[in-house]
Scaffold this motif. Structure first.
Motif, PDB file in Angstrom:
ATOM      1  N   ARG A  71       0.752  -1.418   0.281  1.00 10.34           N
ATOM      2  CA  ARG A  71      -0.244  -0.218  -0.025  1.00 10.34           C
ATOM      3  C   ARG A  71       0.892   0.925   0.097  1.00 10.34           C
ATOM      4  N   ARG A  72       0.360   2.388  -0.475  1.00 13.09           N
ATOM      5  CA  ARG A  72       1.248   3.683  -0.667  1.00 13.09           C
ATOM      6  C   ARG A  72       0.779   4.418   0.919  1.00 13.09           C
ATOM      7  N   GLN A  73       1.384   3.584   1.787  1.00 10.38           N
ATOM      8  CA  GLN A  73       1.246   4.695   3.045  1.00 10.38           C
ATOM      9  C   GLN A  73       3.224   4.667   2.979  1.00 10.38           C
ATOM     10  N   ASP A  74       3.024   5.988   4.203  1.00 12.51           N
ATOM     11  CA  ASP A  74       4.125   5.870   5.169  1.00 12.51           C
ATOM     12  C   ASP A  74       4.562   4.848   6.318  1.00 12.51           C
ATOM     13  N   PRO A  75       5.981   5.484   6.371  1.00 11.35           N
ATOM     14  CA  PRO A  75       7.154   4.117   7.182  1.00 11.35           C
ATOM     15  C   PRO A  75       5.947   3.848   9.127  1.00 11.35           C
ATOM     16  N   ALA A  76       5.390   5.167   9.322  1.00 12.90           N
ATOM     17  CA  ALA A  76       5.196   5.059  10.764  1.00 12.90           C
ATOM     18  C   ALA A  76       3.396   4.570  10.491  1.00 12.90           C
ATOM     19  N   THR A  77       2.342   4.194   9.215  1.00 12.98           N
ATOM     20  CA  THR A  77       1.570   3.771   9.358  1.00 12.98           C
ATOM     21  C   THR A  77       1.813   1.942   9.070  1.00 12.98           C
ATOM     22  N   PHE A  78       3.408   1.881   8.347  1.00 14.02           N
ATOM     23  CA  PHE A  78       3.825   0.792   8.137  1.00 14.02           C
ATOM     24  C   PHE A  78       3.605  -0.053  10.029  1.00 14.02           C
ATOM     25  N   ILE A  79       4.605   0.107  10.844  1.00 15.29           N
ATOM     26  CA  ILE A  79       4.873   0.254  11.291  1.00 15.29           C
ATOM     27  C   ILE A  79       3.411  -0.129  12.717  1.00 15.29           C
ATOM     28  N   ARG A  80       2.368   0.830  11.876  1.00  8.71           N
ATOM     29  CA  ARG A  80       1.458   0.628  13.064  1.00  8.71           C
ATOM     30  C   ARG A  80       0.095  -0.396  13.012  1.00  8.71           C
ATOM     31  N   GLU A  81       0.467  -0.370  11.198  1.00  3.48           N
ATOM     32  CA  GLU A  81      -0.990  -1.687  10.787  1.00  3.48           C
ATOM     33  C   GLU A  81      -0.078  -3.053  10.644  1.00  3.48           C
ATOM     34  N   ARG A  82       1.024  -3.401   9.661  1.00  2.00           N
ATOM     35  CA  ARG A  82       1.900  -3.991   9.217  1.00  2.00           C
ATOM     36  C   ARG A  82       2.319  -4.953  10.879  1.00  2.00           C
ATOM     37  N   LEU A  83       2.993  -3.890  11.532  1.00  2.00           N
ATOM     38  CA  LEU A  83       3.268  -4.939  12.534  1.00  2.00           C
ATOM     39  C   LEU A  83       2.382  -4.305  13.921  1.00  2.00           C
ATOM     40  N   GLY A  84       1.215  -3.944  14.249  1.00  2.00           N
ATOM     41  CA  GLY A  84       0.231  -3.714  14.839  1.00  2.00           C
ATOM     42  C   GLY A  84       1.078  -3.360  15.745  1.00  2.00           C
ATOM     43  N   ILE A  85       2.707  -2.711  16.032  1.00  2.00           N
ATOM     44  CA  ILE A  85       2.940  -2.053  17.101  1.00  2.00           C
ATOM     45  C   ILE A  85       1.662  -0.548  16.933  1.00  2.00           C
ATOM     46  N   SER A  86       0.981  -0.438  18.391  1.00  2.46           N
ATOM     47  CA  SER A  86       0.133   0.899  18.018  1.00  2.46           C
ATOM     48  C   SER A  86       1.038   1.704  19.132  1.00  2.46           C
ATOM     49  N   THR A  87       1.972   1.782  20.002  1.00  2.00           N
ATOM     50  CA  THR A  87       2.692   2.268  21.114  1.00  2.00           C
ATOM     51  C   THR A  87       4.204   2.507  20.250  1.00  2.00           C
ATOM     52  N   LEU A  88       4.171   3.885  19.914  1.00  2.00           N
ATOM     53  CA  LEU A  88       5.242   3.874  19.653  1.00  2.00           C
ATOM     54  C   LEU A  88       6.465   5.441  20.203  1.00  2.00           C
ATOM     55  N   ARG A  89       6.567   5.165  21.728  1.00  2.00           N
ATOM     56  CA  ARG A  89       7.445   6.212  21.783  1.00  2.00           C
ATOM     57  C   ARG A  89       8.730   6.706  20.825  1.00  2.00           C
ATOM     58  N   ASN A  90       9.371   8.359  21.281  1.00  2.00           N
ATOM     59  CA  ASN A  90       9.912   8.544  21.292  1.00  2.00           C
ATOM     60  C   ASN A  90      10.289   8.884  19.474  1.00  2.00           C
ATOM     61  N   GLY A  91       8.589   8.387  18.973  1.00  2.00           N
ATOM     62  CA  GLY A  91       9.042   8.320  17.165  1.00  2.00           C
ATOM     63  C   GLY A  91       9.750   9.369  16.350  1.00  2.00           C
ATOM     64  N   GLN A  92      10.447   8.927  15.464  1.00  2.00           N
ATOM     65  CA  GLN A  92      10.854  10.287  14.563  1.00  2.00           C
ATOM     66  C   GLN A  92      11.246   9.701  13.330  1.00  2.00           C
ATOM     67  N   PRO A  93      11.343  10.608  11.958  1.00  2.00           N
ATOM     68  CA  PRO A  93      11.798  10.462  11.181  1.00  2.00           C
ATOM     69  C   PRO A  93      12.746   9.741  10.656  1.00  2.00           C
ATOM     70  N   LEU A  94      13.692   8.821   9.974  1.00  2.00           N
ATOM     71  CA  LEU A  94      14.238   7.833   9.578  1.00  2.00           C
ATOM     72  C   LEU A  94      14.787   9.262   8.141  1.00  2.00           C
ATOM     73  N   ASN A  95      15.961   9.692   7.297  1.00  2.00           N
ATOM     74  CA  ASN A  95      15.838  10.094   6.093  1.00  2.00           C
ATOM     75  C   ASN A  95      16.999  10.147   5.619  1.00  2.00           C
TER      76      ASN A  95
END
Length: 500
Positions: A354-378
């Motif tokens: 799906r055309r989804q950003d990595p943060a959404t991938f973590i939440r939906e594909r990996l099933g991890i809804s609680t992520l602390r200190n989230g930040q983008p990697l570029n």
């Protein structure tokens, strides 16, 4: 120790349960009498629950699964050579009517094994550490011995009979349905089958040595192979200690025999009576010329470890691990372990659907809804996201980085949460190092290969190790390759293997 514990356990059972187990043993004896067949080697009656047609069918059915799991090593000249050596041994065996298939598997794991019906396998990983055609024949002869004596179907028959015996006994005798009785039975059955397996290994050693001598190979090569595997075991134990892991021992070929085993030496030495001359063929140069150029370690299809770096030509990526971490290259993932097992990191890749950003991938594909200190990697122009989560009370660093329509998933943590901050930085650095394979890295993504050379006066294992791309303990592995472990040194004029 195990036997003492079992005796204590049996003595602690109530008399009625002990009598029930005896009745059950009688039932198993009845099953054994009902399923006997003539052993092709000894002519004695052995308990089997499979006809020869069923035995051959088992081999046919499992062979494709083995090929799918390991893969066939794509070197037709080497495959033909191994088939010829194997047939030379098998053609004088006790079951000459079978069609034997000898296959080199594309695996760096040190192993060899046989399926019922004449399907025999040896990994290129094991072939790398052998040093003569006689040693290759010893490995193949040992596996032919398993086939000719029908060890596979005999052991499977014993296992099935034990399971069937307990099932029938539990139906007839309610007192056997308790967890204690079942555990006692499982331990007794396991001990019997373990001893059964050790006897099969020794019988295969005897048969293999006999087949070596009858086909005019030196039967002492059987002991040479066992020495190779003993050295491998010592090295593997040392590697496990570096990773802070317990060493479980080598459970493959010849596992039950140290090289000074008196019984083993007796059965190998007894094969000398079958030799046509004072000493059989060894074939060192013939063998070394055949494996010259063979892939060593990782295959290009699974990616190449080179020091701290990892390169994958097919998937077009590279990354760098922390210094001194042990890296395990598995078929579907990479695993890294800090010294003494103080931290770990696992890396996998999954298609982006799906055309989804990595943060959404973590939440939906990996099933991890609680992520602390989230930040983008570029980093390196790639899109990614990372954060810290807590799973089953453990702190974990999670990162997802997109590259070539693949989501690379990094999950790592420390053995002790008090050390999480110390190792978290290294885990994050590894995820940030992921990048598309550069043109200057394509050569590094090629597989390492064995090179057979004549040793010069300037050569040493230390010098070869410094020039090698072997990732873990290059000096010791070069010594292992050449039968000089531990502490041996190169001698000018010898033919030896190095890795390029």
């Amino acid at each position: 120790m195990l036997a003492i514990y079992q005796s204590t356990l049996l003595l602690s059972l109530p008399k009625q349960k002990l009598q029930s187990l005896c009745c059950l043993a009688g039932a198993l004896l009845f099953l054994g009498l009902a399923g006997c067949a003539k052993n092709p080697v000894t002519g004695e009656q052995n308990f089997v629950m499979f006809s020869e047609d069923k035995e051959l069918q088992l081999g046919r059915e499992y062979h494709p699964q083995i090929m799918s799991q390991y893969g066939r090593y794509e070197d037709e000249a080497l495959q033909t050579y191994v088939q010829q050596v194997g047939e030379r041994v098998a053609n004088i065996s006790h079951r000459q009517e079978l069609v034997y298939r000898f296959t080199v598997l594309d695996s760096p794991v040190v192993n060899a094994f046989a399926l019922p019906g004449g399907y025999i396998y040896i990994t290129r990983g094991l072939m790398a550490y052998l040093n003569s055609e006689a040693e290759l024949a010893a490995v193949l002869g040992h596996e032919v011995g398993h086939v000719t004596a029908r060890h596979g179907v005999r052991q499977q028959s014993a296992s099935q009979a034990a399971n069937l015996g307990y099932t029938v006994g539990a139906l007839l005798l309610p007192e056997l349905r308790t967890a204690g009785a079942q555990n006692a039975f499982n331990m007794l059955g396991g001990a019997l089958l373990s001893g059964y397996g050790r006897e099969h290994e020794l019988e295969s050693d005897r048969l293999g040595a006999e087949y070596l001598a009858k086909s005019n190979y030196d039967p002492q090569a059987m002991l040479e192979v066992i020495g190779v595997l003993k050295d491998q075991s010592v090295f593997a134990e040392a590697q496990a200690k570096k990773q802070g892991q317990d060493y479980q021992g080598y459970h493959g070929l010849f596992a039950s025999h140290p090289d000074n085993d008196t019984r083993l030496r007796e059965v190998v030495n007894s094969a000398d009576q079958y030799l046509n001359g004072p000493r059989g063929e060894v074939g060192e140069q013939a063998y070394l010329s055949r494996i010259d150029g063979m892939v060593f370690g990782d295959s290009e299809s699974q990616g190449i470890r080179s020091g701290r770096d990892f390169y994958h030509a097919d998937m077009q990526f590279a990354l760098r691990f922390p210094e001194n971490w042990f890296v395990q290259n598995n078929p579907s993932s990479l695993q890294a372990m800090a010294p003494e097992g103080r931290a770990f990191l696992e890396i996998g890749a999954s298609d982006i659907n799906r055309r989804q950003d990595p943060a959404t991938f973590i939440r939906e594909r990996l099933g991890i809804s609680t992520l602390r200190n989230g930040q983008p990697l570029n980093n390196h122009g790639l899109q990614g996201y990372t954060g810290v989560t807590q799973q089953q009370g453990k702190l974990l660093r999670v990162a997802v980085v997109y590259l070539n329509n693949q989501a690379f998933v990094f999950i790592g943590g420390a053995k002790q949460d008090q050390q999480f901050a110390e190792f978290d930085r290294l885990i994050l650095e590894t995820a940030s190092s992921l990048h598309a394979l550069r043109p200057d890295e394509r050569e590094l993504a090629k597989a390492q290969r064995i090179e057979v050379v004549k040793v010069s006066s300037n050569d040493s294992y230390a010098r070869w190790a410094a020039q090698s791309r072997i990732t873990n303990s290059p000096l010791e592995q070069l010594q292992l390759l050449n039968g000089d472990f531990p502490g041996g040194e190169l001698q000018a004029g010898q033919l030896k293997k190095r890795v390029r």
